[in-house]
Every structure is written in structure tokens, then in C-alpha cells.
Motif scaffolding. Structure first.
Motif, PDB file in Angstrom:
ATOM      1  N   ALA A  43      38.503  38.883  45.688  1.00  0.00           N
ATOM      2  CA  ALA A  43      39.057  40.078  46.330  1.00  0.00           C
ATOM      3  C   ALA A  43      38.913  41.254  45.382  1.00  0.00           C
ATOM      4  O   ALA A  43      38.911  41.093  44.160  1.00  0.00           O
ATOM      5  CB  ALA A  43      40.526  39.862  46.678  1.00  0.00           C
ATOM      6  N   CYS A  44      38.805  42.442  45.953  1.00  0.00           N
ATOM      7  CA  CYS A  44      38.679  43.656  45.157  1.00  0.00           C
ATOM      8  C   CYS A  44      40.042  44.318  44.981  1.00  0.00           C
ATOM      9  O   CYS A  44      40.977  44.074  45.740  1.00  0.00           O
ATOM     10  CB  CYS A  44      37.704  44.619  45.829  1.00  0.00           C
ATOM     11  SG  CYS A  44      36.033  43.931  45.984  1.00  0.00           S
ATOM     12  N   SER A  45      40.112  45.182  43.982  1.00  0.00           N
ATOM     13  CA  SER A  45      41.374  45.821  43.614  1.00  0.00           C
ATOM     14  C   SER A  45      41.962  46.695  44.725  1.00  0.00           C
ATOM     15  O   SER A  45      43.165  46.931  44.742  1.00  0.00           O
ATOM     16  CB  SER A  45      41.193  46.650  42.340  1.00  0.00           C
ATOM     17  OG  SER A  45      40.169  47.614  42.517  1.00  0.00           O
ATOM     18  N   ASP A  46      41.153  47.135  45.653  1.00  0.00           N
ATOM     19  CA  ASP A  46      41.664  47.963  46.752  1.00  0.00           C
ATOM     20  C   ASP A  46      42.289  47.138  47.872  1.00  0.00           C
ATOM     21  O   ASP A  46      42.835  47.671  48.816  1.00  0.00           O
ATOM     22  CB  ASP A  46      40.556  48.844  47.324  1.00  0.00           C
ATOM     23  CG  ASP A  46      39.449  48.044  47.988  1.00  0.00           C
ATOM     24  OD1 ASP A  46      39.458  46.786  47.919  1.00  0.00           O
ATOM     25  OD2 ASP A  46      38.561  48.676  48.580  1.00  0.00           O
ATOM     26  N   LYS A  47      42.185  45.799  47.776  1.00  0.00           N
ATOM     27  CA  LYS A  47      42.719  44.860  48.771  1.00  0.00           C
ATOM     28  C   LYS A  47      42.103  45.079  50.153  1.00  0.00           C
ATOM     29  O   LYS A  47      42.722  44.785  51.171  1.00  0.00           O
ATOM     30  CB  LYS A  47      44.249  44.927  48.829  1.00  0.00           C
ATOM     31  CG  LYS A  47      44.905  44.540  47.529  1.00  0.00           C
ATOM     32  CD  LYS A  47      46.405  44.590  47.616  1.00  0.00           C
ATOM     33  CE  LYS A  47      46.986  44.249  46.254  1.00  0.00           C
ATOM     34  NZ  LYS A  47      48.419  44.441  46.228  1.00  0.00           N
ATOM     35  N   GLN A 103      41.119  39.931  55.727  1.00  0.00           N
ATOM     36  CA  GLN A 103      42.420  40.154  55.106  1.00  0.00           C
ATOM     37  C   GLN A 103      43.071  38.837  54.689  1.00  0.00           C
ATOM     38  O   GLN A 103      43.724  38.756  53.652  1.00  0.00           O
ATOM     39  CB  GLN A 103      43.342  40.943  56.047  1.00  0.00           C
ATOM     40  CG  GLN A 103      43.003  42.403  56.131  1.00  0.00           C
ATOM     41  CD  GLN A 103      43.028  43.083  54.765  1.00  0.00           C
ATOM     42  OE1 GLN A 103      44.004  42.993  54.027  1.00  0.00           O
ATOM     43  NE2 GLN A 103      41.952  43.760  54.423  1.00  0.00           N
ATOM     44  N   SER A 104      42.881  37.798  55.475  1.00  0.00           N
ATOM     45  CA  SER A 104      43.412  36.476  55.122  1.00  0.00           C
ATOM     46  C   SER A 104      42.733  35.958  53.848  1.00  0.00           C
ATOM     47  O   SER A 104      43.395  35.396  52.960  1.00  0.00           O
ATOM     48  CB  SER A 104      43.188  35.499  56.272  1.00  0.00           C
ATOM     49  OG  SER A 104      43.591  34.197  55.899  1.00  0.00           O
ATOM     50  N   ILE A 105      41.425  36.142  53.747  1.00  0.00           N
ATOM     51  CA  ILE A 105      40.689  35.739  52.550  1.00  0.00           C
ATOM     52  C   ILE A 105      41.211  36.493  51.330  1.00  0.00           C
ATOM     53  O   ILE A 105      41.417  35.917  50.263  1.00  0.00           O
ATOM     54  CB  ILE A 105      39.172  35.963  52.746  1.00  0.00           C
ATOM     55  CG1 ILE A 105      38.630  34.965  53.776  1.00  0.00           C
ATOM     56  CG2 ILE A 105      38.423  35.873  51.418  1.00  0.00           C
ATOM     57  CD1 ILE A 105      37.244  35.293  54.288  1.00  0.00           C
ATOM     58  N   ILE A 106      41.445  37.793  51.493  1.00  0.00           N
ATOM     59  CA  ILE A 106      41.968  38.609  50.397  1.00  0.00           C
ATOM     60  C   ILE A 106      43.335  38.085  49.960  1.00  0.00           C
ATOM     61  O   ILE A 106      43.596  37.929  48.764  1.00  0.00           O
ATOM     62  CB  ILE A 106      42.029  40.096  50.809  1.00  0.00           C
ATOM     63  CG1 ILE A 106      40.595  40.639  50.951  1.00  0.00           C
ATOM     64  CG2 ILE A 106      42.849  40.921  49.818  1.00  0.00           C
ATOM     65  CD1 ILE A 106      40.500  41.989  51.640  1.00  0.00           C
ATOM     66  N   SER A 107      44.198  37.770  50.915  1.00  0.00           N
ATOM     67  CA  SER A 107      45.525  37.230  50.591  1.00  0.00           C
ATOM     68  C   SER A 107      45.414  35.912  49.848  1.00  0.00           C
ATOM     69  O   SER A 107      46.149  35.669  48.874  1.00  0.00           O
ATOM     70  CB  SER A 107      46.345  37.026  51.873  1.00  0.00           C
ATOM     71  OG  SER A 107      46.627  38.260  52.470  1.00  0.00           O
ATOM     72  N   ALA A 109      42.912  34.882  47.956  1.00  0.00           N
ATOM     73  CA  ALA A 109      42.405  35.159  46.600  1.00  0.00           C
ATOM     74  C   ALA A 109      43.511  35.726  45.709  1.00  0.00           C
ATOM     75  O   ALA A 109      43.615  35.354  44.533  1.00  0.00           O
ATOM     76  CB  ALA A 109      41.234  36.132  46.664  1.00  0.00           C
ATOM     77  N   ILE A 110      44.344  36.592  46.271  1.00  0.00           N
ATOM     78  CA  ILE A 110      45.458  37.156  45.503  1.00  0.00           C
ATOM     79  C   ILE A 110      46.425  36.047  45.098  1.00  0.00           C
ATOM     80  O   ILE A 110      46.880  36.014  43.951  1.00  0.00           O
ATOM     81  CB  ILE A 110      46.169  38.268  46.312  1.00  0.00           C
ATOM     82  CG1 ILE A 110      45.262  39.495  46.410  1.00  0.00           C
ATOM     83  CG2 ILE A 110      47.525  38.614  45.698  1.00  0.00           C
ATOM     84  CD1 ILE A 110      45.741  40.550  47.398  1.00  0.00           C
ATOM     85  N   ASN A 111      46.718  35.126  46.009  1.00  0.00           N
ATOM     86  CA  ASN A 111      47.635  34.034  45.705  1.00  0.00           C
ATOM     87  C   ASN A 111      47.072  33.107  44.628  1.00  0.00           C
ATOM     88  O   ASN A 111      47.828  32.592  43.803  1.00  0.00           O
ATOM     89  CB  ASN A 111      47.986  33.252  46.971  1.00  0.00           C
ATOM     90  CG  ASN A 111      48.921  34.026  47.854  1.00  0.00           C
ATOM     91  OD1 ASN A 111      49.697  34.869  47.407  1.00  0.00           O
ATOM     92  ND2 ASN A 111      48.856  33.766  49.148  1.00  0.00           N
ATOM     93  N   VAL A 112      45.769  32.868  44.635  1.00  0.00           N
ATOM     94  CA  VAL A 112      45.142  32.038  43.602  1.00  0.00           C
ATOM     95  C   VAL A 112      45.190  32.748  42.260  1.00  0.00           C
ATOM     96  O   VAL A 112      45.390  32.116  41.228  1.00  0.00           O
ATOM     97  CB  VAL A 112      43.671  31.705  43.987  1.00  0.00           C
ATOM     98  CG1 VAL A 112      42.903  31.148  42.806  1.00  0.00           C
ATOM     99  CG2 VAL A 112      43.640  30.731  45.132  1.00  0.00           C
TER     100      VAL A 112
END
Length: 114
Positions: A43-47, A103-107, A109-112
């Protein structure tokens, strides 16, 4: 391909006019299967944007996709020298992702990354 290279590539590929700070895509990775092969997804910093990098053993290696917002929709771009059939099938699958799925993929990646 390491995170520093992904960061540099994104600075070149994602239009910089829409970002006030450099876009970093180093959150994650999570592993996903696209086109029947394994990919590391950051994920990128801009979410809002993601980078999909061929994982070790993927015949598409070396290859990466950037998925970013442009003109209100997501655009998929790819770059590399991996096997065309592996990149084509992944591109077709990635191109069908909805904004909600991204957005689910981004979430994930953030959780990992935590």
C-alpha cells in the motif's frame, strides 16, 4: 525488487502534480494471487494506491504493476521483463478490481505493516 526501487519507480510513474509529498509504497507486503501466480502487494502512503510486485518464483519476475487513481478511476500500469503470459493474465485480473477491493487490499497491507 526492493522497497527503495519501488519508491523511486513510483515517483516516476504516478503523476507528481497530484501529490504534495513523495509517495511511498512500503506498507506491507501482503501476498496475493493474480493470474495464477504469487505477487507481493504494498500500500502507498496516501492510502489510495498500491504496487504489485512479482514474488520470488513468479514467472513474471521481474515485473511490477502500479494501480493508481487518475481522472476518478483506477489505472493499472505495468513494467518489467517477465514472462508475457504471466503478466498478461495478472493484468487482466488486476484491471477488474473494484475501488472497494483495492481499499480492502490497502487495509490488509496496513494491518500487516503494524
Amino acid at each position: 525488487m526492493n522497497i527503495a526501487k519501488i519508491h523511486i519507480l513510483l515517483l516516476l510513474l504516478i503523476p507528481s502534480a497530484s501529490y504534495s509529498a513523495p509517495l511511498e509504497c512500503n506498507v506491507g507486503p501482503i501476498q496475493k494471487s493474480y493470474g495464477g501466480n504469487t505477487w507481493d502487494v504494498y500500500a502507498c502512503s496516501d492510502k489510495k494506491n498500491i504496487v504489485v510486485v512479482s514474488a520470488p518464483g513468479n514467472p513474471a519476475m521481474p515485473f511490477y504493476f502500479t494501480i493508481f487513481i487518475k481522472n476518478g478511476g483506477y489505472v493499472v500500469n505495468g513494467e518489467g521483463t517477465g514472462t508475457k503470459s504471466a503478466t498478461k493474465s495478472a493484468y487482466e485480473e488486476l484491471s477488474k478490481l473494484t475501488a472497494e477491493e483495492i481499499q480492502s487490499i490497502i487495509s490488509q497491507a496496513i494491518n500487516v505493516g503494524k
